[in-house]
Every structure is written in C-alpha cells, then in structure tokens.
Design a protein around this motif. Sequence first.
Motif, PDB file in Angstrom:
ATOM      1  N   CYS A 242      42.154  -6.058-112.986  1.00 56.73           N
ATOM      2  CA  CYS A 242      41.718  -7.410-112.629  1.00 56.73           C
ATOM      3  C   CYS A 242      40.188  -7.387-112.508  1.00 56.73           C
TER       4      CYS A 242
ATOM      5  N   HIS B 150      46.804  -3.797-111.867  1.00 61.59           N
ATOM      6  CA  HIS B 150      47.950  -4.597-111.431  1.00 61.59           C
ATOM      7  C   HIS B 150      49.093  -4.453-112.433  1.00 61.59           C
TER       8      HIS B 150
ATOM      9  N   CYS C 266      45.158  -6.580-103.208  1.00 64.88           N
ATOM     10  CA  CYS C 266      43.840  -6.687-103.834  1.00 64.88           C
ATOM     11  C   CYS C 266      43.315  -8.081-103.528  1.00 64.88           C
TER      12      CYS C 266
HETATM   13 ZN    ZN Z   1      43.133  -7.564-108.230  1.00 66.36          ZN
END
Ligand code: ZN
Length: 457
Positions: free
Chosen positions: A279, A285, A333
């Motif tokens: 990301c 992810h 996150c």
């Molecule tokens: Zn992330």
Amino acid sequence: MPLDLDQRKLFGLEYWVKHWYRYGLCFDRYSRLLQQTAAFSPQALQAFQNQHLKRMVGAAYRDIPYYRDLFSDLKLKPEAIQTAADLTKLPYLTKELVVANFDKLVSVKKRNFLCKVAKTSGTTGSPAQFIRSFNSINFENAAVWRQWKTGGDQGGKRRITLRGEVVVPMSQSKPPFWRFNPANQELLMCGFHLNENTFEAYLQKIMAFQPQILSSYPSNAYALAKYFRQHKISYRFDAVFTSSETLSPGVRQFIEETFQTRVYDWYGQAERVAAIGHCPKGTYHIQEDYSLVELSPMGQNFEIVGTHLFNEVMPLIRYKTGDLVKANPEQSCDCGSHFRTVASIDGRSCDYILTPEGYRISAANHIFHGVENVLEGQLYQDNRDCLIIKVVAASGFTEHDRAELIRNARENTSERMKIVVEEVDHIRRAPNGKFQSIVSRLPLDHNGPPETLASPA
Ligand SMILES: [Zn+2]
C-alpha cells in the motif's frame, strides 16, 4: 526461443491481441467492483468472501468431477461450506494432486476457446498446468491495475519494463535492446542485456523516452539503480512497480533512494490463488477480495494457501502455494485498508545465472519449456563460465531431450558459456524446504545492504 521475434515486429500485433485478451469484456466491471471492495469494512469483506466462496464451491461440486468425488468421499454437501472457517472440512490441494488429477479438475462445461493454459515449468517440482477462464484473466488484470493506481498510475503514464522476458535475441550485442509496445504505450527493455558496457545505450534511450513508471523484477530495478548511482545520474520515477522475485529491504531502500520514489511490490503466482501488494504506506496487504487466503503455520512462518473466488473453469480450493510469509506484529496499517497485513514474503529464490558477458538470467522457465521427460530441473552455477542443468529425468529421457535443454539454455543465456546437463536422483531443497529453480554459489550482489555489495558484474 520462447518468442517469435519476427512475428512480434509486425505492427506489434501480438501486443494488441494480448491487450484485448487482458482487458476483455469484464475488465471495467471488475475494476469498479475492486474499487468498492478496497474500501469495505472487515464485516463487509467477510460477507463478500463468503458469498463468492459459496458460489465457487457450488460450481465446483456441480461441474468438477474431482470435487464431486471429494465431497462424496467426505460425505459432505456443498452447503457444508458457508464461510472461510468451514474450509477446514476439506483437505489441502497440492501441485502434485493437480498434476495427477488434471482432467478431473477442469470443468468440461465451462471450458471454451477463450480459456488459456498456464504452465509452471519443470523447475518447481513436477510441472503442472492450470486453465484460466477469460473472465479470470480480466479479473487478474483489474487487480493488477488497482495496485498500479494505488501507486499513482491511473493509466497513460510513460512506462518502461525490465522483466524476465527476452525482448531481443541474446546473441544481439548492439542496441536497440528494447521494443515499444504500442498497445500499452510501454517501452519493453531487455533485462538480460543490461550491463556496464550497454548502460550508456539504455541511459540515452531512457532519457529520450522520459518514463514516469518503472515496472521491473527487483533484481533488474536494482541493477539499473546501481548504474545510475555509479554514473552519478539523478532521475526520478513517479513509482517503481516490482514483482516476481523476493524484494529484500536493502534492495527496496536502494531503489527508492536512487529514484526518489516508492517501490510497490506485488506477489502473485501462476496458479493465481493469492495476491499480496504494497500500500502507499509500504505495508504488504493480502488482497482479500482477490481470493480467499489461509495462512498455514510452518515453523516461524506461514504458508500461503489460497482458494479461487473467480475462476469457475478450474477452481482451486485450499491450494498450497509453497510460498511463505512472516506475520506482521503490527497487524493493522494506517493506510485505511482492512486487508490483513504481512511483514514480508519469502516466496521465490532470487538467485540468478551470471553469464561470462555479465548478463543476469533470473528466469529458468524458458530453458525447460517444451522439454519432455524432465521431472524436476534446477540451474546451478559455481563458475561464471559454466552452467549446470540438474535434472531428475523420467524414464523416457533421451539424448534428444538433453540436446533440447542445451539448445534452450544456449539461446537464453550465452554463446560463450559451457552448458552441462547432469542427471541426478534428487534435487536438494533449501533449508526452508522450498524448491529453488536457480542456485548460485557465485557472490551475487542483490541481497545484502547496498554498502556491502560486491563490485558490479
Ligand atoms: Zn496499508
């Protein structure tokens, strides 16, 4: 040669066909879907997964003999699988099982002329093939494009690619070492020809083209970055997209610092049962809307086990990829995504073959492509002038197969290299139990932190 270069020259015809195939009829629909699911809450994601899991299991039971037999043996009905947790009622599927049961794993009803066959080479244990439906190819492309959009490419950016494809013949010693793909507006540069002697030509072309995106194997992006530093040339990419090899933290940092940008790494595999992507915060992810991923404990790591949600022609359920991840102690996150995170991916070996000319060959597949009677194959090198192809041969292995291997290897590596085929009973696995398609005992310069790297090849 895996590619018919003369044909490819014809108006880039192959590129347009590929383009049409990938973008197909469902690309836009899948792209819209994946934009929505990316923002789903954990509950919505779970509902989405369960909905598609039930559909996939129902289709597998209805159309796939292998699963019908399996359910019958287990005395289960497809209704027994309602959620991801129910999957543990079914056994794992392995590559060996796919090889042994291939015909029974394909839906005769759904298979049509638009389906594509993907093969894993004989280098990763037994070779296997997988059927991809046209829709699933569109879906894959939509998922990859979402990743690129995450990295800031909404389409239309100038891009160079430096991947494992032989773009121009290995015997070619003068530029151009690249080819333009008009369908994608990208400049395909040959990763194999990039070395100290050819860098100047690459540099001139890159400066003339002014690419905004670099799409590359980590090892190639690293090599390019190294030459930019050595020659004290500053260049900024908007983003670097890597995939297909393990990206080490040192290499990532080196590329990011050199090209003043962020690296977006992507993990996938030929079976397409799991995808993991970076990301904008630099966290990996698991793409939870791409497939259903189970993380199966293996020592201190976890093996990636995936279940298709979108390929009804050859659905793989609980397929063991053999690839490992490390858990992320942070878990979440702050990028806003609710997809699970992992700390690192320990997938594929990132060794490569180094030729006497200094070319780096990181893809072994081409060498085993089309060669019969090889059960397992590994490229081994402990001397820069010699390549050893270790093979576990099937009983029908002949001198013709041996000659074919040497011919393929010659075309994909170097005219000057000695190439030896060595028959062995068994190919030793890495300490983590994984099969390695390339093993090098040469001091390769892609794993350690940049300052300790050996001098350039
Ligand atoms: Zn992330």
